[in-house]
Motif scaffolding. Structure first.
Motif, PDB file in Angstrom:
ATOM      1  N   TRP A  43      39.226   9.546  76.891  1.00  0.00           N
ATOM      2  CA  TRP A  43      39.005   9.907  75.784  1.00  0.00           C
ATOM      3  C   TRP A  43      37.681  10.445  75.861  1.00  0.00           C
ATOM      4  N   GLU A  44      36.743  11.519  76.575  1.00  0.00           N
ATOM      5  CA  GLU A  44      35.216  11.290  76.173  1.00  0.00           C
ATOM      6  C   GLU A  44      34.526  11.680  75.025  1.00  0.00           C
ATOM      7  N   VAL A  45      34.340  11.492  74.401  1.00  0.00           N
ATOM      8  CA  VAL A  45      34.042  12.107  72.829  1.00  0.00           C
ATOM      9  C   VAL A  45      32.629  12.139  72.396  1.00  0.00           C
ATOM     10  N   THR A  46      32.099  13.829  72.394  1.00  0.00           N
ATOM     11  CA  THR A  46      30.915  13.500  72.212  1.00  0.00           C
ATOM     12  C   THR A  46      30.608  14.389  70.737  1.00  0.00           C
ATOM     13  N   GLN A  47      29.759  14.413  69.475  1.00  0.00           N
ATOM     14  CA  GLN A  47      28.775  14.810  69.375  1.00  0.00           C
ATOM     15  C   GLN A  47      28.143  16.218  69.898  1.00  0.00           C
ATOM     16  N   SER A  48      28.609  17.779  69.275  1.00  0.00           N
ATOM     17  CA  SER A  48      28.132  18.802  69.618  1.00  0.00           C
ATOM     18  C   SER A  48      26.279  18.622  69.110  1.00  0.00           C
ATOM     19  N   GLY A  58      31.833   3.396  52.428  1.00  0.00           N
ATOM     20  CA  GLY A  58      33.441   2.959  52.736  1.00  0.00           C
ATOM     21  C   GLY A  58      33.903   4.458  54.254  1.00  0.00           C
ATOM     22  N   ALA A  59      32.856   4.906  54.070  1.00  0.00           N
ATOM     23  CA  ALA A  59      33.551   6.505  54.719  1.00  0.00           C
ATOM     24  C   ALA A  59      32.287   7.079  55.807  1.00  0.00           C
ATOM     25  N   CYS A  60      32.897   7.308  56.647  1.00  0.00           N
ATOM     26  CA  CYS A  60      32.488   8.020  57.529  1.00  0.00           C
ATOM     27  C   CYS A  60      32.087   9.948  57.549  1.00  0.00           C
ATOM     28  N   SER A  61      32.191  10.852  58.181  1.00  0.00           N
ATOM     29  CA  SER A  61      32.645  12.378  58.503  1.00  0.00           C
ATOM     30  C   SER A  61      31.628  12.588  59.267  1.00  0.00           C
ATOM     31  N   VAL A  62      31.745  13.611  60.288  1.00  0.00           N
ATOM     32  CA  VAL A  62      31.130  14.259  61.426  1.00  0.00           C
ATOM     33  C   VAL A  62      32.006  15.323  61.414  1.00  0.00           C
ATOM     34  N   THR A  63      31.336  16.422  62.109  1.00  0.00           N
ATOM     35  CA  THR A  63      31.566  17.585  62.341  1.00  0.00           C
ATOM     36  C   THR A  63      31.034  18.141  63.817  1.00  0.00           C
ATOM     37  N   ASP A  64      32.429  19.264  64.546  1.00  0.00           N
ATOM     38  CA  ASP A  64      31.541  19.592  65.311  1.00  0.00           C
ATOM     39  C   ASP A  64      32.098  18.823  66.752  1.00  0.00           C
ATOM     40  N   LEU A  65      32.613  17.758  66.792  1.00  0.00           N
ATOM     41  CA  LEU A  65      33.587  17.123  67.145  1.00  0.00           C
ATOM     42  C   LEU A  65      33.842  17.631  69.312  1.00  0.00           C
ATOM     43  N   GLU A  66      33.684  17.368  70.457  1.00  0.00           N
ATOM     44  CA  GLU A  66      33.480  17.581  71.479  1.00  0.00           C
ATOM     45  C   GLU A  66      34.570  16.575  72.545  1.00  0.00           C
ATOM     46  N   GLY A  73      42.245  17.155  81.731  1.00  0.00           N
ATOM     47  CA  GLY A  73      40.655  18.137  82.665  1.00  0.00           C
ATOM     48  C   GLY A  73      40.491  18.981  81.517  1.00  0.00           C
ATOM     49  N   VAL A  74      40.936  19.449  80.161  1.00  0.00           N
ATOM     50  CA  VAL A  74      40.751  20.376  79.293  1.00  0.00           C
ATOM     51  C   VAL A  74      39.906  20.027  78.210  1.00  0.00           C
ATOM     52  N   ARG A  75      38.800  20.109  77.629  1.00  0.00           N
ATOM     53  CA  ARG A  75      37.854  19.378  76.652  1.00  0.00           C
ATOM     54  C   ARG A  75      38.677  20.092  75.197  1.00  0.00           C
ATOM     55  N   TYR A  76      38.815  19.290  74.252  1.00  0.00           N
ATOM     56  CA  TYR A  76      39.154  20.202  73.586  1.00  0.00           C
ATOM     57  C   TYR A  76      37.901  20.295  71.875  1.00  0.00           C
ATOM     58  N   THR A  77      38.288  20.549  71.042  1.00  0.00           N
ATOM     59  CA  THR A  77      37.035  21.070  70.090  1.00  0.00           C
ATOM     60  C   THR A  77      37.821  20.353  68.956  1.00  0.00           C
TER      61      THR A  77
END
Length: 300
Positions: A43-48, A58-66, A73-77
């Motif tokens: 799973w190749e996870v990148t930030q847009s 104690g936490a981290c949040s991130v938006t807009d992941l690919e 052979g498909v990409r999710y967001t």
């Protein structure tokens, strides 16, 4: 199961946060997680370019992941992901541990159709998740793992929930194999309101199987006969009725199916499946007090 334990370890515990990560530490944690997800799962996870990162106690949040899934052979967001992980810096420092408690939530997971979808997987496009949440705990002293629970909410009354209690005796990073993970109980709840037609039937039909109502009625009758011959200590007459009632609703089930497998002491599913595969009789392969229960609740 090795992958499940690894993924659990990636998401360090939600305890009582007493410190806050800064943005740089969140970046280090995310980078480490992305690296292992790529190496272990493909799973190749990148930030847009529009991604934002928020550091909280104690936490981290991130938006807009690919998320590119190599096997498909498909990409999710994903619109957002929240990781509650006071111990997560231990991973960055190379201390591979299973945390005391885990909490993870991912929101709005959909296929990125602009990236392209293989023709044989076009049925995946409408299958999206409103949320994916995971909560679990680990006791290092007893090596007991509890998942309460993993839930995938697919919207419109469609969902999959999994809960389990087990023992990962001798757990070590990257070592424990599935056949060495012992279960005490496993529960699966599935909400059907189009889920079968959208996400289960297409790949089965693509392999040439007939899922017409007439074929499913024949399958239900055949399953009824097979279940009737199963040991009643494992599958009671009541459980048999519930399972067959569900099968008779295929291929358009509407309702909730709850399945539960439990024993009074840890058992090894991998060993049971292998014993049955090699011809060992059911009465010998299955523990004496292992039971399967089922409850089918039709909608309305």
């Amino acid at each position: 199961m090795r992958h499940f334990l690894l993924a659990t370890g990636l998401i360090a515990g939600l305890t009582h946060p007493v410190f806050a990560f800064d943005t740089a530490e969140c970046g280090e944690i995310e980078s480490q997680i992305y690296t292992i997800l790529d190496a272990e799962f493909g799973w190749e996870v990148t930030q847009s370019p529009t991604s934002t990162v928020e550091a909280r106690p104690g936490a981290c949040s991130v938006t807009d992941l690919e998320i590119y899934v190599q096997d498909l052979g498909v990409r999710y967001t994903a619109r957002a992901a929240s990781l509650l992980a006071p111990e997560a810096m231990d991973w960055v420092r190379g201390d591979v541990i299973l945390p005391a408690t885990v909490s993870l939530e991912i929101l709005d997971v959909v296929i990125d159709t602009e990236f392209g979808v293989p023709d044989d997987l076009a049925w995946l496009v409408p299958v999206s998740a409103d949320s994916i949440s995971l909560h679990s705990s680990w006791d290092e002293a007893t090596q007991a793992l509890s998942l309460r629970s993993l839930r995938i909410d697919l919207g419109d009354g469609n969902f999959v929930g999994v809960a389990l209690d087990g023992v990962a005796a001798g757990w070590q990073p990257y070592v424990l194999e599935a056949e060495n993970f012992a279960l005490l109980d496993l529960s699966v709840d599935i909400g059907f309101n189009g889920l079968f037609e959208q996400a289960i039937a297409p790949p089965i039909e693509a392999n040439g199987n007939d899922l017409s109502p007439a074929s499913m009625a024949f399958f239900a009758a055949m399953a009824d006969g097979l279940l009737a011959s199963a040991p009643q200590r494992v599958i009671s007459p009541e459980t048999r009725v519930e399972i067959v009632d569900f099968l008779r609703t295929l291929p358009t089930p509407r309702g909730t199916l709850a399945l539960s497998l439990n024993n009074d002491q840890p058992f090894l599913p991998g060993r049971i499946f292998e014993d049955l595969r090699t011809g060992i009789p059911v009465d010998i392969a299955i523990p004496d007090r292992l039971t399967l229960t089922a409850d089918w609740t039709p909608a309305n």
